[in-house]
Design an enzyme around this catalytic site. Structure first.
Site, mmCIF file in Angstrom:
data_model
loop_
_atom_site.group_PDB
_atom_site.id
_atom_site.type_symbol
_atom_site.label_atom_id
_atom_site.label_comp_id
_atom_site.label_asym_id
_atom_site.label_seq_id
_atom_site.Cartn_x
_atom_site.Cartn_y
_atom_site.Cartn_z
ATOM 1 N N TYR A 1 -5.331 9.817 -35.638
ATOM 2 C CA TYR A 1 -5.110 11.118 -35.015
ATOM 3 C C TYR A 1 -4.364 11.032 -33.689
ATOM 4 O O TYR A 1 -4.265 9.995 -33.082
ATOM 5 C CB TYR A 1 -6.369 11.957 -34.923
ATOM 6 C CG TYR A 1 -7.592 11.469 -34.213
ATOM 7 C CD1 TYR A 1 -8.829 12.021 -34.551
ATOM 8 C CD2 TYR A 1 -7.569 10.521 -33.213
ATOM 9 C CE1 TYR A 1 -9.986 11.633 -33.912
ATOM 10 C CE2 TYR A 1 -8.723 10.121 -32.574
ATOM 11 C CZ TYR A 1 -9.929 10.678 -32.922
ATOM 12 O OH TYR A 1 -11.071 10.288 -32.281
ATOM 13 N N GLU A 2 -3.792 12.187 -33.321
ATOM 14 C CA GLU A 2 -2.876 12.319 -32.179
ATOM 15 C C GLU A 2 -1.603 11.498 -32.355
ATOM 16 O O GLU A 2 -0.969 11.081 -31.396
ATOM 17 C CB GLU A 2 -3.559 11.933 -30.857
ATOM 18 C CG GLU A 2 -4.873 12.608 -30.590
ATOM 19 C CD GLU A 2 -4.868 14.100 -30.875
ATOM 20 O OE1 GLU A 2 -3.823 14.729 -30.690
ATOM 21 O OE2 GLU A 2 -5.904 14.616 -31.302
ATOM 22 N N GLY A 3 -1.217 11.270 -33.603
ATOM 23 C CA GLY A 3 -0.020 10.488 -33.900
ATOM 24 C C GLY A 3 -0.406 9.069 -34.245
ATOM 25 O O GLY A 3 -1.016 8.359 -33.447
ATOM 26 N N GLN B 1 3.522 6.621 -32.603
ATOM 27 C CA GLN B 1 3.524 6.224 -31.192
ATOM 28 C C GLN B 1 4.579 5.145 -30.930
ATOM 29 O O GLN B 1 5.238 5.139 -29.876
ATOM 30 C CB GLN B 1 2.145 5.700 -30.781
ATOM 31 C CG GLN B 1 0.999 6.664 -30.968
ATOM 32 C CD GLN B 1 1.125 7.924 -30.144
ATOM 33 O OE1 GLN B 1 1.642 7.900 -29.033
ATOM 34 N NE2 GLN B 1 0.658 9.040 -30.673
#
Length: 599
Positions: A440-442, A447
């Site tokens: 999650y969050e990329g 990233q």
């Protein structure tokens, strides 16, 4: 589940001795209240709450999970009551703007509390953690009216927040999202669509939930250039600011997951729900990055927390568990066998966890100081420099720390042997909870593309140079320090190689853009190990200086030097494999026809 104890001595070492927080806070605008005594009191109280309230609820949340009904989602036993204690303690308001009820303390102090909360009980910590992101987004992009209505309630903790990005057909590729926003005559919008994987999307811990939602306006451009951002509350605010009638947003179901059972991961249905635009039309993704960057640093903390919890649990077990004899002779001659901590391979696993946890703490606190400077630096020049450094460090912190944090969690389980696979010890829960952090969050791959493609190559290496110049200066200043030679020489070499590798990838990418994607993850991991080398060298210097001056804590400081030595000798060499892999070329990945993958 191991009984969490906040690592207060190491927290203070990083804050006060490595990063000189007292001087840092003195250099900020409006941070007069962040005195050493005040900061110490906050951290002490935070530690008590995490140890006594949140940690005991961690196995409860895993065992019970959340339950869904048409009336809403019920959180595990004790979660709601713990949240009320959290609110009564004033924790949600600690770093927020005093204009809207916040205490205005530096953001880096909030990260210390977030570390302790997340390590004690990650599932619970996600509820207030997402509220911080919603708070930051409205604070940065909301109108004054929106701030008065929503920000005050989020800061007080009466309401919580979420971020609603992902849809069933699109994850990280937000350019294809379909949620619609139709203008209403009163200036609001009707939001229609479905969002999935929404952490804390529905629960019984607060009276209202403020959803920050990405959607498309009529006639908006295709792709990411046509996305706008909206506030969509679960309950519509009354004129007096209280939570009123239910909005047309509901939780359709909650996911059955591998881990983080105590947090409700929801399918959220927006059926013409009333919402209000935040920021300019079609600039929603730009505004949402305020939230996403907050969440990325928050996710990096999960890597730290996973490693710290694994280390605490497996260290205690390794001291007590008897198995075999030391190869150099009995270390526990009165007993039937020696404690497993005497065995080199167990030491390898414990030291890896220790090096990861303490290195991660240093990196996150360093990033936290950049956040402080961006918000409250005394000059535009230092604010811009801090923002650039933070932008460079954020993808490394998020991806590298979650990758090696998960490794540390697995090693924690491994120290227990077969017992680690059994639920009652809590090690397998830590592994399951940690696994989502790399997604999650990329994802790590996303990233890595952000780091190598956007932050490094698109700036012609300037973002990288911001950091490598600091490393070069540190090496130059300590080049004649004989005690530091074992750290300075390899650090200087890897700092030089880092730039050379970047240039080689940049040159090949000019001929074939696929080279960026092919090299990116190895580049990110290499970068993470290089950043850790710098931080561990700095920690070794602080420890050696303290011992040279005379100290009553020689064992603590000597352990720092020994852990740094372990890191440089046994973990940093991983960079050699990453360097070779990142230069192997895209053809090693893309030459095989898709059809050849058949089975």
């Amino acid at each position: 589940m191991p009984e969490y104890k906040a690592p207060l001595r190491d927290i203070k070492f990083v804050m006060n001795e490595l990063l000189n927080s007292e001087q840092h806070y003195a250099n900020l605008e409006g941070a007069e209240d962040a005195t050493p005594d005040m900061v110490d009191a906050i951290i002490q109280e935070g530690a008590k709450f995490c140890e006594q309230v949140l940690s005991p609820l961690n196995p409860v949340g895993d065992r019970e999970g959340c339950t869904w009904s048409e009336d809403g989602v019920k959180t595990p036993t004790g979660f709601k009551e713990a949240y009320q204690q959290y609110v009564e303690g004033g924790w949600p308001s600690m770093t927020a703007d005093p204009t809207y009820g916040g205490q205005g303390l530096p953001h880096s102090i909030g990260l210390v509390i977030s570390e302790m909360v997340g390590t004690a009980n990650w599932s619970w910590g996600m509820y207030p953690g997402l509220s911080h992101g919603a708070t930051n987004t409205i604070e940065a992009h909301g109108t004054e009216e929106q701030k008065q209505v929503y920000l005050t309630k989020l800061i007080s903790g009466e309401w919580t927040g979420t971020m609603c990005l992902t849809e069933p057909h699109c994850g990280s590729d937000l350019g294809t999202l379909r949620t619609k926003a139709e203008p209403n005559p009163d200036g609001s919008y009707s939001i229609t669509g479905t969002k999935i994987f929404i952490s804390a999307g529905e629960h019984d811990m607060a009276e209202n939930i403020v959803h920050i939602v990405l959607a498309r306006l009529p006639g908006a451009p295709e792709g990411t250039k046509g996305i706008s951002l909206f506030i969509v509350p679960k309950r519509l605010p009354n004129e007096d600011g209280s939570a009123g009638e239910r909005n047309a947003v509901s939780c359709g179901s909650i996911e059955h997951k591998m881990g983080i059972h105590g947090n409700a991961t929801c399918v959220m249905n927006f059926d013409g729900a009333k919402g209000w635009l935040i920021g300019p039309e079609n600039k929603g993704l730009n505004c949402m990055f305020t939230f996403m960057n907050t969440a990325r640093i928050g996710t990096a903390i999960q890597g730290l927390g996973s490693a710290e919890l694994a280390f605490q649990g497996s260290l205690a077990y390794a001291k007590e568990r008897l198995a075999m004899r030391s190869l150099s002779g009995p270390k526990n001659p009165e007993g039937p066998a020696d404690p497993i901590i005497v065995h080199p391979d167990v030491r390898r696993m414990l030291l890896t966890q220790k090096a990861v946890a303490e290195g991660a703490r240093a990196l996150i606190y360093l990033a936290g100081q950049q956040v402080d400077i961006v918000h409250a630096g005394k000059s535009e020049e230092e604010r811009k420099a801090a923002d650039a450094l933070l932008g460079f460090l954020t993808p490394i912190a998020k991806a590298f720390l979650t990758e090696i944090g998960y490794e540390a969690a697995n090693l924690g389980l491994q120290v227990f042997g077969g017992h680690g696979y059994i639920s009652e010890w809590g090690m397998e829960q830590n592994v399951r909870d940690a696994r989502i952090s790399m997604i999650y969050e990329g994802t790590t791959g996303i990233q890595a593309l952000d780091l190598l493609g956007r932050k490094v190559l698109m700036t012609q290496g300037e973002a990288l140079k911001l950091f490598t110049k600091q490393v070069h200066l540190f090496c130059k200043e300590n080049a004649d320090n004989a005690q530091l030679k074992e750290f300075i020489e390899p650090l200087a070499a890897i700092n030089k190689e880092w730039g050379e590798l970047t240039m080689k990838i940049g040159m090949t990418a000019m001929k074939n853009r696929e080279e960026v994607g092919a090299a990116s993850v190895d580049y990110l991991m290499y970068s993470g190990y290089a950043v850790f080398a710098y931080l561990w060298a700095r920690m070794a210097k602080v420890a050696l200086d303290k011992m040279a001056d005379g100290t009553t804590e020689e064992m603590f400081y000597n352990a720092k030097v020994q852990t740094a030595r372990f890191y440089f000798k046994r973990i940093l060499p991983r960079t050699k494999a990453h360097a070779e892999a990142m230069l192997a070329g895209a053809d090693t990945l893309l030459d095989m026809p898709e059809e050849a993958f058949a089975f």
